[in-house]
Design a protein around this motif. Structure first.
Motif, PDB file in Angstrom:
ATOM      1  N   THR A  44       0.814  -1.220   0.000  1.00  0.00           N
ATOM      2  CA  THR A  44       0.000   0.000   0.000  1.00  0.00           C
ATOM      3  C   THR A  44       0.851   1.276   0.000  1.00  0.00           C
ATOM      4  OG1 THR A  44      -0.337   0.226   2.401  1.00  0.00           O
ATOM      5  CG2 THR A  44      -1.889  -1.193   1.208  1.00  0.00           C
ATOM      6  N   SER A  45       2.164   1.171   0.122  1.00  0.00           N
ATOM      7  CA  SER A  45       3.011   2.334  -0.135  1.00  0.00           C
ATOM      8  C   SER A  45       3.182   2.471  -1.639  1.00  0.00           C
ATOM      9  CB  SER A  45       4.374   2.172   0.524  1.00  0.00           C
ATOM     10  OG  SER A  45       4.272   2.234   1.927  1.00  0.00           O
ATOM     11  N   ARG A  46       3.340   3.694  -2.131  1.00  0.00           N
ATOM     12  CA  ARG A  46       3.470   3.852  -3.576  1.00  0.00           C
ATOM     13  C   ARG A  46       4.195   5.143  -3.945  1.00  0.00           C
ATOM     14  NH1 ARG A  46      -0.570   7.264  -5.614  1.00  0.00           N
ATOM     15  NH2 ARG A  46      -2.335   7.666  -4.219  1.00  0.00           N
ATOM     16  N   ASP A  47       4.731   5.108  -5.169  1.00  0.00           N
ATOM     17  CA  ASP A  47       5.272   6.301  -5.825  1.00  0.00           C
ATOM     18  C   ASP A  47       6.449   6.915  -5.068  1.00  0.00           C
ATOM     19  OD1 ASP A  47       3.302   5.984  -7.763  1.00  0.00           O
ATOM     20  OD2 ASP A  47       1.887   7.240  -6.648  1.00  0.00           O
ATOM     21  N   PHE A  48       7.441   6.060  -4.756  1.00  0.00           N
ATOM     22  CA  PHE A  48       8.690   6.540  -4.178  1.00  0.00           C
ATOM     23  C   PHE A  48       9.840   6.250  -5.135  1.00  0.00           C
ATOM     24  CE2 PHE A  48       6.391   6.941  -0.277  1.00  0.00           C
ATOM     25  CZ  PHE A  48       7.097   7.877   0.471  1.00  0.00           C
ATOM     26  N   HIS A  49      10.802   7.150  -5.150  1.00  0.00           N
ATOM     27  CA  HIS A  49      11.994   7.003  -5.974  1.00  0.00           C
ATOM     28  C   HIS A  49      13.201   6.865  -5.039  1.00  0.00           C
ATOM     29  CE1 HIS A  49      14.537   8.648  -9.587  1.00  0.00           C
ATOM     30  NE2 HIS A  49      14.910   7.437  -9.182  1.00  0.00           N
ATOM     31  N   LEU A  50      13.904   5.741  -5.135  1.00  0.00           N
ATOM     32  CA  LEU A  50      15.088   5.471  -4.333  1.00  0.00           C
ATOM     33  C   LEU A  50      16.306   5.606  -5.237  1.00  0.00           C
ATOM     34  CD1 LEU A  50      12.709   4.210  -2.729  1.00  0.00           C
ATOM     35  CD2 LEU A  50      14.280   2.404  -2.011  1.00  0.00           C
ATOM     36  N   ARG A  51      17.239   6.505  -4.890  1.00  0.00           N
ATOM     37  CA  ARG A  51      18.407   6.694  -5.736  1.00  0.00           C
ATOM     38  C   ARG A  51      19.619   7.110  -4.903  1.00  0.00           C
ATOM     39  NH1 ARG A  51      15.267  11.686  -8.540  1.00  0.00           N
ATOM     40  NH2 ARG A  51      15.684  13.299  -6.987  1.00  0.00           N
ATOM     41  N   ASP A  52      20.767   6.628  -5.341  1.00  0.00           N
ATOM     42  CA  ASP A  52      22.061   7.045  -4.788  1.00  0.00           C
ATOM     43  C   ASP A  52      22.169   6.794  -3.290  1.00  0.00           C
ATOM     44  OD1 ASP A  52      24.646   8.042  -4.998  1.00  0.00           O
ATOM     45  OD2 ASP A  52      24.023  10.098  -4.549  1.00  0.00           O
ATOM     46  N   ASN A  53      21.552   5.710  -2.797  1.00  0.00           N
ATOM     47  CA  ASN A  53      21.685   5.360  -1.380  1.00  0.00           C
ATOM     48  C   ASN A  53      22.764   4.292  -1.203  1.00  0.00           C
ATOM     49  OD1 ASN A  53      19.298   6.846  -0.133  1.00  0.00           O
ATOM     50  ND2 ASN A  53      18.291   5.689  -1.756  1.00  0.00           N
ATOM     51  N   ARG A  54      23.479   4.341  -0.103  1.00  0.00           N
ATOM     52  CA  ARG A  54      24.477   3.327   0.250  1.00  0.00           C
ATOM     53  C   ARG A  54      23.869   2.467   1.354  1.00  0.00           C
ATOM     54  NH1 ARG A  54      26.417   8.127   0.168  1.00  0.00           N
ATOM     55  NH2 ARG A  54      26.838   8.276   2.412  1.00  0.00           N
ATOM     56  N   ILE A  55      23.525   1.235   0.994  1.00  0.00           N
ATOM     57  CA  ILE A  55      22.774   0.354   1.900  1.00  0.00           C
ATOM     58  C   ILE A  55      23.577  -0.917   2.111  1.00  0.00           C
ATOM     59  CG2 ILE A  55      20.556  -0.738   2.348  1.00  0.00           C
ATOM     60  CD1 ILE A  55      19.399   0.952   0.048  1.00  0.00           C
TER      61      ILE A  55
END
Length: 362
Positions: free
Chosen positions: A310-321
Motif C-alpha cells: 500500500t506504499s506507492r510512488d517513491f523514488h530510491l536513488r544514490d543510497n548506500r545500503i
C-alpha cells in the motif's frame, strides 16, 4: 531633621526598595521595549525553585507586536503540568548553558514548552532535560520536551532535548475546538537540534504541512513503542505532507531510524545517516509519494529500507545500503516480498522505482 527632608529620604528609600522587587524589575524591563530577561521577572535558575511563573510572566509581558525573551545560563525548574506557553511573534533565546529541567510529575501528558495555535515563534539555544528517570507514574507516553500544535511559522534550532517521558519534539495538529476542522501545523523548521535518550520518539510529525528537519540528530530513543528516531504518523482524520528530512543522523534507536506510517505523502529523505537502529533503517507503511536519496543506511537490526504494501510512488536513488538485517535475516521471509534484508519491497507496493545506484552493497 527637617520634616520635608525626612519625607524626601523616606521616599527615596521606598523607591529603592520597590525597584528591587521582581514586580518592579519586570515593569522596568517591559518599559525598555520588547527585549526581556526572565531574571527581571523573578527567575532564579538555581535548580531548586520553580521558575515556571517567572518564565510565563516574561512571555506574557511582551507587547502585541512581539519580541524576545532571553534566558541566561542556569538550571531552571519548569513545571510541565503548567508548561511555558509561548505566544505569537516571539523568540525564546536561551544561552548555550541554559537548562530547562522538567519537574518530576506523574502525568501521562505534560510539556515543558507548549506552542499551541501560535504564529511566528522561534526557540533557540540551551537544553531541555525531561523527567524520565524521575517520573512519578507509569502510564502514558506524552511527556514531551517541546509540543507544537496547530501552529505556523515555527523555528526550533540549536537545541538539545533529552530524557523526556515521551518525545523530544512533537509537531501536530489541533482538533476538537468548537467543532472546527483539525488545524494542522504549517511551515515548521527544525534545524541543528539533538534529541537523545527520549522514551517514545526523538521527533514525531503528525498533522502538518511544510516541515523541514535539517542537520538534526536523533539518538538512543527507546522505552515504549514505537521508539523511532523520527516517526511521521498523523492521527486519523488528517495527514502529514510536504516533509523534508535532510542531513540528519538517526542512530541507535529502539525502533526504526525514520518511519513513515500511514496518511503520509510527499516526503523527501536526503543525505541522512541511518545507522545501528534496532528496527528498520527506513520503514514506509501506506506512505504515498516521495524521494529517498543520497543516504547511508547501515547496521540496522531489521531491514535497511522496508517498503510495505500500500506504499506507492517513491523514488530510491544514490543510497548506500549495507550490513543490515540482524536477527531478521535468520527468520523466514514472506514470499510476497522481493529483495533482501537490506532493501525489502513488498509486491503490493506500487510505483517504487529503485535506481541501480541505490541497490544494496556488500
Amino acid at each position: 531633621m527637617d520634616p520635608d527632608r525626612r519625607r524626601c529620604l523616606h521616599g527615596l528609600l521606598a523607591g529603592a526598595t520597590l525597584a528591587a522587587t521582581p514586580m518592579a524589575r519586570a515593569a522596568n524591563a517591559a518599559s525598555r521595549g520588547a527585549d526581556l530577561d526572565v531574571r527581571d521577572f523573578g527567575a532564579v535558575g538555581d535548580g531548586r525553585r520553580d521558575d515556571t511563573p517567572a518564565f510565563q510572566a516574561a512571555v506574557d509581558a511582551l507587547p502585541e507586536s512581539g519580541g524576545t525573551v532571553r534566558v541566561p545560563a542556569g538550571n531552571y525548574l519548569i513545571n510541565p503540568l503548567r508548561s511555558v506557553r509561548l505566544r505569537s511573534r516571539m523568540h525564546l533565546a536561551m544561552d548555550a548553558d541554559t537548562r530547562l529541567v522538567a519537574m518530576s510529575n506523574a502525568a501521562p501528558r505534560a510539556y515543558v514548552l507548549l506552542l499551541q495555535q501560535v504564529q511566528d515563534v522561534e526557540v533557540s539555544g540551551g537544553r531541555i532535560l525531561g523527567d524520565r528517570e524521575r517520573h512519578l507514574g507509569s502510564a502514558g507516553e506524552w511527556g514531551h520536551g517541546v509540543m507544537v500544535r496547530g501552529s505556523s511559522g515555527i523555528r526550533l534550532h540549536d537545541l538539545h532535548i533529552s530524557r523526556c517521558w515521551g518525545d523530544g519534539i512533537s509537531v501536530g495538529g489541533l482538533s476538537g475546538i468548537a467543532g472546527l476542522a483539525p488545524l494542522p501545523s504549517r511551515d515548521v523548521v527544525i534545524r541543528d537540534v539533538t534529541c537523545q535518550g527520549n522514551r517514545r520518539q526523538g521527533l514525531t510529525i503528525g498533522r502538518s504541512r511544510h516541515v523541514q528537519v535539517l542537520g538534526c540528530s536523533f539518538l538512543d530513543t527507546g522505552g515504549v513503542l514505537p521508539g523511532c528516531g523520527v516517526d511521521i504518523e498523523p492521527d486519523p482524520g488528517g495527514d502529514a505532507r510536504d516533509i523534508l528530512i535532510q542531513d540528519c543522523l538517526a542512530q541507535s534507536n529502539q525502533g526504526a531510524g525514520i518511519q513513515l506510517y500511514e496518511r503520509v505523502r510527499d516526503v523527501t529523505i536526503r543525505r541522512c545517516r541511518i545507522l545501528d537502529n534496532r528496527g528498520d533503517g527506513i520503514l514506509l507503511r501506506a506512505a504515498q509519494g516521495g524521494v529517498i536519496e543520497g543516504n547511508e543506511i547501515r547496521g540496522n537490526g531489521l531491514r535497511g529500507i522496508a517498503v510495505r504494501a500500500t506504499s506507492r510512488d517513491f523514488h530510491l536513488r544514490d543510497n548506500r545500503i549495507g550490513g543490515n538485517s540482524g536477527a531478521l535475516a535468520r527468520r523466514r521471509r514472506d514470499p510476497g516480498e522481493r529483495g533482501g534484508m537490506n532493501l525489502d519491497v513488498a509486491r503490493g507496493a506500487n510505483g517504487i522505482r529503485v535506481d541501480a545506484d541505490s541497490r544494496p552493497m556488500r
